[in-house]
Scaffold this active site. Structure first.
Site, PDB file in Angstrom:
ATOM      1  N   ASP A   1      -1.485  -0.433   6.017  1.00  0.00           N
ATOM      2  CA  ASP A   1      -1.908   0.069   7.323  1.00  0.00           C
ATOM      3  C   ASP A   1      -3.374  -0.161   7.611  1.00  0.00           C
ATOM      4  OD1 ASP A   1      -3.492   3.052   7.017  1.00  0.00           O
ATOM      5  OD2 ASP A   1      -2.465   2.247   5.264  1.00  0.00           O
TER       6      ASP A   1
ATOM      7  N   ASP B   1       0.856  -1.176   0.000  1.00  0.00           N
ATOM      8  CA  ASP B   1       0.000   0.000   0.000  1.00  0.00           C
ATOM      9  C   ASP B   1       0.904   1.240   0.000  1.00  0.00           C
ATOM     10  OD1 ASP B   1      -2.448   1.558   0.511  1.00  0.00           O
ATOM     11  OD2 ASP B   1      -1.615   1.819   2.518  1.00  0.00           O
ATOM     12  N   LEU B   2       0.344   2.393  -0.355  1.00  0.00           N
ATOM     13  CA  LEU B   2       1.148   3.624  -0.419  1.00  0.00           C
ATOM     14  C   LEU B   2       0.762   4.617   0.683  1.00  0.00           C
ATOM     15  CD1 LEU B   2       1.196   4.173  -4.304  1.00  0.00           C
ATOM     16  CD2 LEU B   2       2.934   3.077  -2.864  1.00  0.00           C
TER      17      LEU B   2
END
Length: 242
Positions: A180, A11-12
């Site tokens: 996250d 994920d970014l």
């Protein structure tokens, strides 16, 4: 815990960089652009009104939940039209927003950790957001970037995870997804058959979040990407590239 990992999807937003200050900066850049090029729109839609309209567009178009870019452009078109400004300004207005959206400030651990991870296994970016890794300057550590907009469905849909695994040339069970978000990243990847790593960064007072589920747990829980790189370096399992 030790298990075999042949590739990692990441994920970014809020995994490699914090997203809240990025969006604030981008919205402020958009507001400044509108004040210069479409002052009637800027006057009618200050920041809070702009956010409210953006939320309304998202609620009205659930079929675009995977496409933040299209949602933002619909909102801009409505703003310009309502204020009597030229709707042809939608694209340059969005360009001003997006340029600032790609001006991210990485978590302190991110850059070194990404280099360490990429030295061990292939990395792929897997995001519901619309950040451009080429513009951000991180594309060199990733094999590819797969966004929800390009794929046509957002996490936690299994299809986006499976598409990334297929492009990596790996079965889901040997791909570790790192992110996250409990639902989008951990539960989504788990249901798709991937291994999972929950990035549980400490908040301002040094406290970590408690895992909220009893039925499913992440395979790994780490405080940051540096800790994940430490885990991978210490893993006895071979990690050859596919």
């Amino acid at each position: 815990m030790s298990f075999h990992v042949r590739a990692i999807t990441l994920d970014l937003d809020d995994t490699i960089w914090p997203i809240a200050p990025v969006i604030v900066r981008a919205e402020n850049a958009l507001g400044a652009w509108l004040r210069e090029h479409a002052p009637r729109t800027a006057a009618r839609f200050p920041l809070e009104a702009m956010r409210t309209l953006r939320d309304e567009v998202a609620a009205e178009h659930p079929h675009l939940a995977h496409d933040f870019t299209r949602q933002r452009m619909i909102a801009l078109e409505r703003m310009l039209e309502a204020a009597g400004d030229d709707v042809a300004l939608v694209q340059p207005a969005f360009d001003a927003f997006f340029a600032a959206r790609c001006e991210v400030e990485h978590y302190e651990d991110s850059l070194d950790a990404l280099d360490r991870l990429a030295a061990r296994v292939p990395l792929a970016a897997l995001s519901n957001g619309n950040a451009d890794l080429q513009r951000i300057g991180l594309m060199h550590v990733f094999r590819f970037q797969l966004g929800a907009r390009e794929h046509g469905a957002a996490k936690p849909a299994a299809s986006i995870f499976h598409a990334a695994c297929e492009q990596l040339g790996c079965e889901p069970g040997v791909v570790l997804h790192v992110g996250d978000d409990v639902e989008m990243d951990v539960l989504g990847a788990h249901r798709a058959g991937l291994r999972t790593c929950w990035i549980n960064r400490r908040n301002g007072d040094g406290q970590a979040r408690a895992w909220p589920r009893d039925d499913v747990r992440p395979d790994l829980e780490v405080a940051d990407l540096g800790a994940l790189a430490d885990w991978l370096d210490a893993s006895p399992a071979p990690t050859e590239h596919p």
